[in-house]
Design a protein around this motif. Structure first.
Motif, PDB file in Angstrom:
ATOM      1  N   CYS A 127     -31.953-143.329-121.412  1.00 36.37           N
ATOM      2  CA  CYS A 127     -30.919-142.307-121.211  1.00 36.37           C
ATOM      3  C   CYS A 127     -30.301-141.799-122.510  1.00 36.37           C
ATOM      4  N   ARG A 128     -30.348-142.590-123.570  1.00 37.99           N
ATOM      5  CA  ARG A 128     -29.779-142.195-124.860  1.00 37.99           C
ATOM      6  C   ARG A 128     -30.782-142.466-125.980  1.00 37.99           C
ATOM      7  N   ARG A 223     -31.926-141.897-112.404  1.00 41.55           N
ATOM      8  CA  ARG A 223     -31.515-140.492-112.478  1.00 41.55           C
ATOM      9  C   ARG A 223     -32.196-139.778-113.643  1.00 41.55           C
ATOM     10  N   ALA A 224     -32.298-140.472-114.789  1.00 39.33           N
ATOM     11  CA  ALA A 224     -32.960-139.871-115.947  1.00 39.33           C
ATOM     12  C   ALA A 224     -34.454-139.680-115.690  1.00 39.33           C
ATOM     13  N   GLN A 227     -35.299-136.654-113.606  1.00 39.47           N
ATOM     14  CA  GLN A 227     -35.127-135.386-114.313  1.00 39.47           C
ATOM     15  C   GLN A 227     -36.326-135.037-115.195  1.00 39.47           C
TER      16      GLN A 227
END
Length: 314
Positions: A127-128, A223-224, A227
């Motif tokens: 995510c990051r 969720r990531a 996407q």
């Protein structure tokens, strides 16, 4: 700690699977093979991570500590279990039972914390990704691991002291594979409400807290992943988390079933079967889960084998 017959309880007698004495030798051989595989698999994992430069990343740094803790965790339980099976029972002094409970709680707590930290590591990586190098610095890695060991030590100390200030009465026979909390609580007498509350409170700071961290991390990860537009990209990203998610499911699934369920009406035999899963089977499976599902580990293993064969040639 006076028993109901007025005598002082100075030792406990483990009698696991005593209702099936014919199982003793077969189970001894099975668990011995599992234990040897645990030692071998986790030792190889630690060695590969140490010698192969491609595995000098935060994820494998945590995995190396997880493998080391799994060896210690299993060694605190399995040798005693093997003695019980081979001799159809074993006598433990009060202090030895307390020591086994302390080390089991210590290493099991560290396992929980490390699995939660690894979930956070995967969250940052997925995510990051642009911040991963700046977040997962060497100082941060050692700080997280030191925190896991320190928190495990504190939890084990408080829970052991609290558990073994409870009075034990009557029969000192523990129908279990080691000195664990559920079978010990069956031997208590008098008012142990305060001690049990302290034990439960500290348990909440280990297992449920770690489960929450893992669930929240994976909710963001999922969720990531959703996407990502390409199916190949989603599969590749999820594959980096699959091994950890499998290990988490095995370890926490059995622990939650054992400690966070209603024990009324549950048989001792069922408890023993579940305890075998999280004390014997899971530490053995972890290195295989990470090696079979991980391309980097398999490449490092092949490289080590080739290097061993080359050095063995005249």
């Amino acid at each position: 700690m006076a028993g109901r017959n007025g005598t002082i309880v100075t030792e406990f007698f483990l009698t696991a699977f005593s209702e099936h004495p014919e199982w003793g030798l077969p189970l001894f051989l099975v668990f011995l093979s599992f234990y040897l595989l645990t030692l071998l698999g986790n030792a190889v994992m630690v060695l590969l991570i140490r010698v192969d430069g491609r595995l000098h990343t935060p994820m494998y740094f945590f995995l190396g500590h997880l493998s080391f803790v799994d060896v210690c965790y299993s060694s605190a339980i399995v040798p005693q279990m093997l003695a019980v099976l081979l001799e159809h029972g074993a006598t433990l002094s009060y202090s030895r039972c307390a020591a086994q409970f302390f080390f089991f709680t210590f290493f099991a707590s560290i396992d929980c914390y490390l699995l939660a930290i690894m979930a956070y590591d995967r969250y940052v990586a997925v995510c990051r990704p642009l911040l991963y190098v700046t977040v997962m610095t060497e100082k941060a890695l050692w700080g997280l691991v030191a925190g896991a060991y320190g928190a495990g030590l504190s939890s084990a100390f408080v829970r052991t002291v609290t558990a073994f200030t409870i009075s034990f009465c009557g029969n000192n026979e523990i129908d279990f594979i080691f000195c664990d909390l559920p079978p010990l609580l069956k031997l208590t007498c008098g008012d142990s409400y305060t001690q049990e509350v302290v034990i439960i409170v500290f348990a909440i700071f280990v297992m449920p807290l770690c489960v929450v961290v893992i669930l929240v991390s994976y909710l963001f990860i999922i969720r990531a992943i959703l996407q990502i537009r390409s199916a190949g990209g989603r599969a590749k990203t999820f594959s980096t988390c699959a091994s950890h998610l499998t290990a988490v499911s095995l370890f926490f699934g059995t622990l939650i079933f054992m400690y966070l369920r209603d024990n009324s009406g549950q048989s001792s035999e069922e408890d023993r079967v579940v305890s075998v899963l999280y004390t014997v089977v899971t530490p053995m499976l972890n290195p295989f889960i990470y090696s079979l599902r991980n391309k980097e580990v398999k490449q490092a293993f092949r490289k080590a084998l080739c290097r061993t064969k080359s050095s063995g040639k005249p």
